[in-house]
Design a protein around this motif. Structure first.
Motif, PDB file in Angstrom:
ATOM      1  N   UNK A   1       0.699  -1.233   0.086  1.00  0.00           N
ATOM      2  CA  UNK A   1      -0.011  -0.033   0.069  1.00  0.00           C
ATOM      3  C   UNK A   1       0.764   1.401   0.200  1.00  0.00           C
ATOM      4  N   UNK A   2       1.910   1.192   0.882  1.00  0.00           N
ATOM      5  CA  UNK A   2       2.900   2.392   0.745  1.00  0.00           C
ATOM      6  C   UNK A   2       3.291   2.677  -0.716  1.00  0.00           C
ATOM      7  N   UNK A   3       3.764   1.842  -1.624  1.00  0.00           N
ATOM      8  CA  UNK A   3       4.226   1.842  -2.781  1.00  0.00           C
ATOM      9  C   UNK A   3       3.151   2.504  -3.608  1.00  0.00           C
ATOM     10  N   UNK A   4       2.061   1.714  -3.308  1.00  0.00           N
ATOM     11  CA  UNK A   4       0.862   2.429  -4.251  1.00  0.00           C
ATOM     12  C   UNK A   4       0.710   3.879  -4.163  1.00  0.00           C
ATOM     13  N   UNK A   5       0.828   4.383  -2.911  1.00  0.00           N
ATOM     14  CA  UNK A   5       0.369   5.666  -2.801  1.00  0.00           C
ATOM     15  C   UNK A   5       1.664   6.614  -3.118  1.00  0.00           C
ATOM     16  N   UNK A   6       2.775   6.042  -2.987  1.00  0.00           N
ATOM     17  CA  UNK A   6       4.089   6.475  -3.161  1.00  0.00           C
ATOM     18  C   UNK A   6       3.826   6.975  -4.801  1.00  0.00           C
ATOM     19  N   UNK A   7       3.667   5.829  -5.542  1.00  0.00           N
ATOM     20  CA  UNK A   7       3.858   5.854  -6.995  1.00  0.00           C
ATOM     21  C   UNK A   7       2.748   7.145  -7.608  1.00  0.00           C
ATOM     22  N   UNK A   8       1.664   7.066  -6.717  1.00  0.00           N
ATOM     23  CA  UNK A   8       0.699   7.977  -7.282  1.00  0.00           C
ATOM     24  C   UNK A   8       1.139   9.327  -6.917  1.00  0.00           C
ATOM     25  N   UNK A   9       1.864   9.718  -5.953  1.00  0.00           N
ATOM     26  CA  UNK A   9       2.344  10.931  -5.678  1.00  0.00           C
ATOM     27  C   UNK A   9       3.360  11.545  -6.554  1.00  0.00           C
ATOM     28  N   UNK A  10       4.170  10.377  -6.621  1.00  0.00           N
ATOM     29  CA  UNK A  10       5.464  10.798  -7.835  1.00  0.00           C
ATOM     30  C   UNK A  10       4.715  10.932  -9.120  1.00  0.00           C
ATOM     31  N   UNK A  11       3.851  10.356  -9.396  1.00  0.00           N
ATOM     32  CA  UNK A  11       3.185  10.713 -11.118  1.00  0.00           C
ATOM     33  C   UNK A  11       2.577  11.979 -10.634  1.00  0.00           C
ATOM     34  N   UNK A  12       2.245  12.464  -9.812  1.00  0.00           N
ATOM     35  CA  UNK A  12       1.359  13.767  -9.772  1.00  0.00           C
ATOM     36  C   UNK A  12       2.454  14.815  -9.851  1.00  0.00           C
ATOM     37  N   UNK A  13       3.640  14.553  -9.066  1.00  0.00           N
ATOM     38  CA  UNK A  13       4.853  15.601  -9.086  1.00  0.00           C
ATOM     39  C   UNK A  13       5.595  15.612 -10.396  1.00  0.00           C
ATOM     40  N   UNK A  14       5.648  14.313 -10.773  1.00  0.00           N
ATOM     41  CA  UNK A  14       6.384  14.313 -12.218  1.00  0.00           C
ATOM     42  C   UNK A  14       5.548  15.297 -13.268  1.00  0.00           C
TER      43      UNK A  14
END
Length: 136
Positions: free
Chosen positions: A26-39
């Protein structure tokens, strides 16, 4: 452009999940979503009283309330993540926010110590005390 509510939801959830060492997936899932937004775009999160403002838009709801409390507990007034902030810098920010507030180092100090210089974190400034002199 991502909805401010989506970013807040992902960040609030990530901060909570990073406190649970068994929640790696779940950490990885949320983290990836944040990274995609900030990218895709820069993100500015600011606490204004009890209100959370993301990229100029007020965000409300349980996730916003929880994140606002967490930022206030850490003394954080504003976080700015420039577009394409390095993944490791975002990771260090989430780790710092997920740790218990009140440690020996504040969030900006922890980020600098880890080499995460891209996120900008502004802390609350204590109110200035006025010195009053009573006449002779």
């Amino acid at each position: 452009m991502a909805k401010p509510e989506d970013f807040v939801g992902h960040l609030a959830q990530a901060v909570e999940l990073f406190r649970d060492p068994t929640a790696k997936k779940a950490q990885k899932q949320e983290f990836r979503a944040i990274v995609a937004i900030v990218d895709a775009e820069a993100v500015a999160v600011r606490v204004d009283g009890a209100q959370l403002i993301v990229n100029g838009t007020a965000v409300s709801g349980p996730a916003a309330e929880g994140l606002t409390r967490r930022l206030a507990d850490h003394g954080v007034n504003e976080i700015v993540l420039p577009q394409r902030t390095p993944v490791s810098h975002i990771f260090e920010l989430i780790k710092a926010l997920s740790d218990a507030p009140g440690g020996p180092e504040d969030v900006p100090t922890r980020l600098r110590g880890s080499g995460a210089h891209r996120p900008s974190v502004t802390m609350h400034r204590p109110p200035q005390l006025l010195e009053v002199h009573v006449g002779d």
